[in-house]
Motif scaffolding. Sequence first.
Motif: not given
Length: 147
Positions: A24-29, A120-122, A124-128
């Motif tokens: 759902a985070f990646y707007e998929q089903h 590319q716009d993630n 928060t994850a990219r900080l890690l």
Amino acid sequence: MITVGPLAAADRADWERLFRAYVAFYEQHHPQSMYDRAWAEFQADTRMHAFGAWRDESLAGITHFLTHPTTTAPDDLCYLEDLYTAPEHRGHGIARALIGAVGEWAAAHGCGSVYWQTRQDNATARLLYDKVATYHGFIVYTMELPA
């Protein structure tokens, strides 16, 4: 305390809840059959693998990964396909622990590196990711095929 390891049959419901949140985070089903197929692959633990991370006796995060040969290195590669931490457990080292466990597994299984992708716009994850891996500047393209 965080514990990381393979998912057991008893983890199915918690795993599916987290995996559905990831999708759902990646707007998929996806249909139920996709979750059933993935779970069967993880339980077989031959082609695709999964780890869970537990915090306070709760499944707090999941990762899915696989290995494949490569033409440009002497050893196989490990692709970390999915990584998700439940929102209530973020900021406690769950993702870092899962990435580390995949790295240890990959090294033990003869892989030369672990790689993954994110949007590319993630931010928060990219900080890690910028702390635990190297971004080499590649852009990913996907060509969908007819069913």
